[in-house]
Write a protein that holds these residues in place. Structure first.
Motif, PDB file in Angstrom:
ATOM      1  N   ASP A   1       0.849  -1.187   0.000  1.00  0.00           N
ATOM      2  CA  ASP A   1       0.000   0.000   0.000  1.00  0.00           C
ATOM      3  C   ASP A   1       0.885   1.238   0.000  1.00  0.00           C
ATOM      4  OD1 ASP A   1       0.409   1.014   2.831  1.00  0.00           O
ATOM      5  OD2 ASP A   1      -0.442  -0.943   3.289  1.00  0.00           O
ATOM      6  N   VAL A   2       0.281   2.383  -0.264  1.00  0.00           N
ATOM      7  CA  VAL A   2       1.044   3.611  -0.449  1.00  0.00           C
ATOM      8  C   VAL A   2       1.746   4.068   0.823  1.00  0.00           C
ATOM      9  CG1 VAL A   2      -0.866   5.199   0.023  1.00  0.00           C
ATOM     10  CG2 VAL A   2       0.934   5.879  -1.576  1.00  0.00           C
ATOM     11  N   LYS A   3       1.159   3.816   1.979  1.00  0.00           N
ATOM     12  CA  LYS A   3       1.786   4.213   3.236  1.00  0.00           C
ATOM     13  C   LYS A   3       3.067   3.415   3.486  1.00  0.00           C
ATOM     14  CE  LYS A   3      -1.134   7.386   4.517  1.00  0.00           C
ATOM     15  NZ  LYS A   3      -0.750   8.807   4.442  1.00  0.00           N
ATOM     16  N   SER A   4       3.068   2.151   3.083  1.00  0.00           N
ATOM     17  CA  SER A   4       4.267   1.325   3.236  1.00  0.00           C
ATOM     18  C   SER A   4       5.393   1.843   2.347  1.00  0.00           C
ATOM     19  CB  SER A   4       3.949  -0.133   2.892  1.00  0.00           C
ATOM     20  OG  SER A   4       2.984  -0.668   3.781  1.00  0.00           O
ATOM     21  N   ALA A   5       5.057   2.271   1.144  1.00  0.00           N
ATOM     22  CA  ALA A   5       6.059   2.838   0.243  1.00  0.00           C
ATOM     23  C   ALA A   5       6.623   4.132   0.819  1.00  0.00           C
ATOM     24  CB  ALA A   5       5.442   3.082  -1.131  1.00  0.00           C
TER      25      ALA A   5
END
Length: 275
Positions: A192-196
């Motif tokens: 997900d974008v938060k992990s990136a």
């Protein structure tokens, strides 16, 4: 009969008539009061019921900050309710919903991931697009690698992370790369974008392709770089009531808040674009 007796009798007749009139007026007043009370009771019973209980919202990770704010506002407006969120990659959330996970609302980061739910008839009605989001590059604070374009991410020795291609932010990034005829092999694909974004925040990566809203939410932990190719890869965000929602009434009210002027204000301040 004497004149005095006749006068007394006439006065008694007038007094009796007056009392009768007063009694009639009193009866009418009592009847009217009863009718008004009955009408008021009827009106109160027909008003919309008070919302209560838990509302479970499955939402794209990029909505975390703004939806958390709206969840608190919802609970403030409706005492007795509790909004619980499950934030993550839209594809993973959609799979959970079609797999039977109990939820009231689904807000996805793309129409494609929403289709996973609608194709299984797990949504009520047609999902409504409530915001849009555009990509940006998140770099280390101060942008030490002098990244200024999407092409710069292909430089050798640069550690770049992307969202997985099945996730809306990853699909959008790949679309921008394909349109620019660029090939990029990332150090990792994130779910997900938060992990990136976290990879850059922790200095485990030099850059990541995320959303403009995520760059804004990160504050001084990262530096944002806009790139023109992102204009061709903007994602629509749809929201829907789920068919087996445990608390459908409150779920509808939460969706209404998201689409209200207050909801638009919170989302716009977070960096989202109008639909």
């Amino acid at each position: 009969m004497t004149r005095s007796k006749r006068r007394t009798r006439r006065l008694l007749q007038v007094a009796g008539a007056g009392a009768a009139v007063l009694m009639a007026l009193s009866a009418c007043s009592s009847s009217d009061d009863s009718s008004s009370a009955a009408a008021g009771s009827s009106a109160g019973s027909s008003s919309s019921p008070k919302l209560s209980g838990a509302v479970t919202v499955f939402a794209a990770a990029s909505l975390q900050e703004s939806f958390t704010t709206l969840g608190k506002e919802f609970e403030k407006q409706h005492p007795g309710t509790k909004v619980s969120f499950n934030f993550g990659g839209s594809d993973t959330l959609a799979a959970s919903i079609t797999g039977g996970a109990p939820a009231d609302v689904f807000a996805a980061a793309s129409a494609k991931t929403m289709a996973t739910v609608t194709d299984k008839n797990d949504a009520v009605g047609t999902p409504a697009t409530f915001v849009r989001n555009q990509l940006a590059i998140a770099t280390l604070p101060g942008n030490p690698d002098k990244i200024s374009s999407l092409k710069d991410l292909t430089e050798s020795g640069l550690k770049v992370v992307l969202c997985d291609k099945t996730v809306p932010c990853g699909a959008a990034a790949q679309k921008a790369l394909d349109a620019s005829r660029l090939k990029l092999t990332p150090a990792s694909y994130e779910q997900d974008v938060k992990s990136a974004l976290t990879k850059v925040e922790l200095k485990e990566a030099d850059a990541a392709v995320v959303y403009q809203t995520d760059v804004k939410a990160a504050g001084d932990k990262v530096e944002g770089v806009n790139f023109p190719e992102s204009a061709g890869a903007v994602n629509d965000y749809p929201i829907t009531l789920l068919k087996n929602a445990p608390n459908a009434a409150a779920a509808k009210a939460f969706i209404a808040l998201v689409q209200s002027a207050e909801g638009r204000r919170v989302l716009t301040e977070a960096g989202f674009l109008k639909p």
